[in-house]
Each structure stands twice: as C-alpha cells, then as structure tokens.
Motif scaffolding. Sequence first.
Motif, PDB file in Angstrom:
ATOM      1  N   UNK A 150      14.179  23.848 -11.979  1.00 25.81           N
ATOM      2  CA  UNK A 150      13.879  24.866 -12.995  1.00 25.81           C
ATOM      3  C   UNK A 150      14.031  24.326 -14.413  1.00 25.81           C
ATOM      4  N   UNK A 151      15.032  23.458 -14.616  1.00 19.87           N
ATOM      5  CA  UNK A 151      15.179  22.830 -15.936  1.00 19.87           C
ATOM      6  C   UNK A 151      13.999  21.912 -16.228  1.00 19.87           C
ATOM      7  N   UNK A 201      14.410  15.315 -23.163  1.00 20.69           N
ATOM      8  CA  UNK A 201      15.846  15.579 -23.078  1.00 20.69           C
ATOM      9  C   UNK A 201      16.173  16.447 -21.862  1.00 20.69           C
ATOM     10  N   UNK A 202      15.382  17.491 -21.609  1.00 25.47           N
ATOM     11  CA  UNK A 202      15.640  18.369 -20.466  1.00 25.47           C
ATOM     12  C   UNK A 202      15.404  17.653 -19.140  1.00 25.47           C
ATOM     13  N   UNK A 203      14.355  16.850 -19.088  1.00 23.31           N
ATOM     14  CA  UNK A 203      14.091  16.120 -17.838  1.00 23.31           C
ATOM     15  C   UNK A 203      15.238  15.173 -17.511  1.00 23.31           C
ATOM     16  N   UNK A 204      15.766  14.523 -18.526  1.00 21.22           N
ATOM     17  CA  UNK A 204      16.892  13.608 -18.296  1.00 21.22           C
ATOM     18  C   UNK A 204      18.143  14.366 -17.867  1.00 21.22           C
ATOM     19  N   UNK A 236      20.898  15.145 -13.555  1.00 22.61           N
ATOM     20  CA  UNK A 236      22.338  15.148 -13.308  1.00 22.61           C
ATOM     21  C   UNK A 236      22.825  16.495 -12.781  1.00 22.61           C
ATOM     22  N   UNK A 237      21.892  17.380 -12.431  1.00 22.55           N
ATOM     23  CA  UNK A 237      22.256  18.709 -11.942  1.00 22.55           C
ATOM     24  C   UNK A 237      21.753  18.858 -10.510  1.00 22.55           C
ATOM     25  N   UNK A 238      22.564  19.439  -9.654  1.00 23.86           N
ATOM     26  CA  UNK A 238      22.195  19.614  -8.262  1.00 23.86           C
ATOM     27  C   UNK A 238      21.622  21.011  -8.027  1.00 23.86           C
ATOM     28  N   UNK A 239      20.845  21.139  -6.945  1.00 25.00           N
ATOM     29  CA  UNK A 239      20.345  22.445  -6.542  1.00 25.00           C
ATOM     30  C   UNK A 239      19.024  22.818  -7.203  1.00 25.00           C
TER      31      UNK A 239
END
Length: 553
Positions: A453-454, A438-441, A445-448
Amino acid sequence: MAQVSGYPPIIILKDDVDASQGIGQIISNINACEQVVEVLHSTLGPRGMDKLIQGSDGKVTISNDGATILRVLEVVHPAARLLADIAKSQDEEVGDGTTSVVLLAGELLRQAKGFLEDGVHPRVIIYAYREAHRMISERLKQIAVDVSGQLKVLRADPERVSTEEREAARALLQRCAGTALNSKLIAQYREFFAGIAVDAVLALDDDLDLDMIGVKKVNGGSVTDSCLVAGVGFKKTFSYAGFEQQPKKIHQPKILLLNLELELKSEKENAEVRVQSAAAYQQIVDAEWNIIYEKLEKIVATGARVVLSRLAIGDLATQYFADRGVFCAGRVPDADLQRVARAVGARVQTTVHDMRVEEALGTCEWFEERQVGAERFNFFTGCKEARSATILLRGGSEQFLDETERSLHDAIMIVRRTLKYPELVAGGGAVEMELSKFLRERSRHIQGKAQLLLAAYGKALETIPRTLCENAGFDATDLLNKLRAKHATSDENLWFGANLETGEPQDCWQNYVWEPVLIRANAFASATEAACTILSIDETLKTETSDKNDAIR
C-alpha cells in the motif's frame, strides 16, 4: 426492511429509499471520481488544454483552472463532489494546485480499487495511506529550501538594504509567480503579469490583506496595457447632471464616506393630510427640500472635498456639490467603499448630524479621475492609513479577461504565501518523484500488506509528472524511467523533473521552476483525506422527497 427469524419484517426505511452498500458501493464511488479526474486530466501543466463550458444561463467560461471548471460543471454525484470541494479548498487556501490535488486524489483511489477487489479491507488501506502521508510530510520538511533570509530584505529599512538584494528577493518571488502562470492562458505574458502580482503584494502592509488589492477589468486594448496603480481605484459610477462641473483632480482632499441617500423621493406612504390654505400646502412641499438642503450644508461644512456614498446621490445634490467645488459619487460598490475607508482612514457615516469630523474624514495625497480605455476611473493615491493596490486588466474579450483575473489571483496567492511561509520546492514533478522514491525505499522495510500500500501511494504520486509529460506530447513511460534513474543514483538529483520543452529530465531548481512548499503540502493532505473519506463510505442512502412536508423533515 429487516427481518428476524420467527418475527414479521420490520420496516426501517421508506419504500422510495435507494440503499446501496458494500465493497461494490465503494468501487462505484471511485468510478464516479475517476470520471471527474478524466475531465481535468488534460488541463494540467504548461502544455495543458483549456475547457470551454457553457452554463445553463448561456454564459461561456474558458479556463484550465481545476476549481473553476468543477464549480461551473456543478458536479452532483455525492462522492465525486468531494473532489470539487478539495479543489475549492486548495484554491482558497493557497491559490494554485487545484488540478493537481484532484488528479492525486483520483489516482490514490484508482490504486486502492485493485486492493479492494482483491479483498483488502478499506480500513487497512486508509491506515496505510495516512501513514504514507505522515512519512512524505516529514520528508517534505527535510528537503524544503528555506528562503526567509533572502526575503526579509523586502520588509527591512530601504536605507539598510542594497538595491541588488531587493532586486534578488523580488526576482525570487517573480519566479514563483511565473511558475504558477506557466500553465495559464496568459503563459506567454507570464513575466509581465508575474511582475504585476509581485508589485501588488509588496504594495500591501505587513498583514498582506488580499482585500486591499482590487482587480478591475476594462475591455479593449492590448493585454500589455494592463497596469498596477498604487492606491484605490474604481469605475466611475452613474452620475447626474452637474457631474462634469465637479473637480477631477484634488490635492490632499478631505474625504467623507456615507451610507446615506441624498436624493428627493416621492412619498410612498398612504397618508392623508388636510390643509386649510395654499400656504400650508407649500410648507409640506418645502419640508423635504429643507431636509435635504440641511444635509448638504452640513456635509459642505465639514470641509470635505470628496463625498462618496453607498446609496444614490441625486441631481440636486450633484449640482449643489459642483457649485462648491466638491466631487461626489453615489452608488459606490460596498467592496470599493470599504477599501477606500481603510486606505484613507475614514469611517462610513449613516447620518450627517452630530458628526465627529476628525474621526469621520479621511485623506490621501491625490484624488484623480482618469480615462482608461472607454471607461473613467476614480483613483485615490498616496494613502497613508493602509497601503492598497488596484490592478487594471485590459483585453479583447470578456472570457479572456475573466481567465486573466483567475490566473492573476493564483499568482498573487502564491506570492503572498511565499512571503508568509518562505520555503520552496522545485516543480515540474520533481518533488513528487523524490517523495515516490522515498516511499518505495521505506516500504521495503515494512512487513505485511502495508508494504504494498505504501508502494501504491508512491506510485500514485507519479501521476503528476506522468500527466505533465502526456499533456506535452512526450512518451511518459520513457521520461519517468529516466527520472526514476536520476533520483535513484544520487541524492543531489532530488530536484530533477520533466523538461516539457525537450522531453528530457532537467534540474528544475536550477531552471527556476519553483513553488511554495505549502502548495504541495496542502495538496498531499487534501488528496489523502479525500481518498480516505471516500474509501470509508460503504453505504449510500438516497431519499426521494415526494412532498413538501417530507422535504422539511
């Protein structure tokens, strides 16, 4: 010491203060935490190994419980001690998952170390970790299985609930307890002890107060000789002559509890008494006897058939009670006395004068003294005021009994938490693999920097199934790849975890590897906060106190 250009140096700290700061200090703290993780790494899971620790007092402890190992080791490094604290917190809050929380915190720090060395600011990592924890907490609530409907029959009127429904609910709790016991020293007896743990918790009132469960250890016999007594029991206390003449089984006795010494004592005060005759001297000698006889008469007059005291009951009082068919026991441990008081509805009295008998005395259905192994125990059963249970553990050695008690405590805590918070997830690393996916997916969709880190947080979650596989002797890389594939192909595979018998993926929910969601939620929260706290410490000051006054200040 600080120095401003053009001015003399300013001394801020004493010469013996050791100050370390900067990124190097954070990495040093992480390295110390990794050493703690290394100690516990091999203890995780059903195939985990045990640790034998000999303390400074010579006492030997054999355990694979993370909180127990860290407590006995007495970690002194200030940063690494945080891991010992979160293990203790996990043990007190939910009872299980103490090793998992330390391994997860250590892996989060290890993942962060690479970013720190690459120049990422610690605050960026802390923010990303907390955001990742928020995401997986929401996901955990979504996938948790609510079993409150199945468990509510246990507190319902027995006449309105079928036997099959009650047995199904009890089996659900027993599977949760069995999962907790699966990694313990008594794993081969997990079904037996899981049943005892479930029955002990179900024997309590609705408040599920753990203080009403007593655990007594008796050396000798087989492990399977352990049993549960529905009532309060404690080991026979030290007794004087006349004890054997007292009754050993009483039906519906009135019970009086005292915090009062019933024993003749020689005077210790440095007093001087002048007497004029032998008769006057005899009056002084008789005074103490008259006082104790007055107390004994008042006790017998209450109608009590069982008298317990926190303080000593001497030979005179013991024989006095025996002649009148009253059972007595002195020097009863405070914890046992309080359990008896709550169970039978009595109040501990500090004086026998002006007693309100109706409020002071309690009662139960049966009082009995029984032989258990080489020990004799006093039991109070059929208590109406508060339900209680006593577990008698048998075994061949003191170390084995201690570890059995710790294991049983974990199972009891799991059952209790499941009844209070009836939501379950699958164990065996299944929930960690699902949250990692779930975190990898989400990270895509997050930049930077937060994206990396996620993903690192998600990778850290995989340390639980990886360690389970390594401790079982399987190829962790191969099994993790299979698990990632299972979780990625279908949402129906969210409960796939490691089968530590075959080394292949399995549906852990279908195979009854269950645990309360509270264990995982508390472990994720504690591990994240511990990691963030350590990452936020960029300076360590160590002061050596050279004299007593410095230590006081």
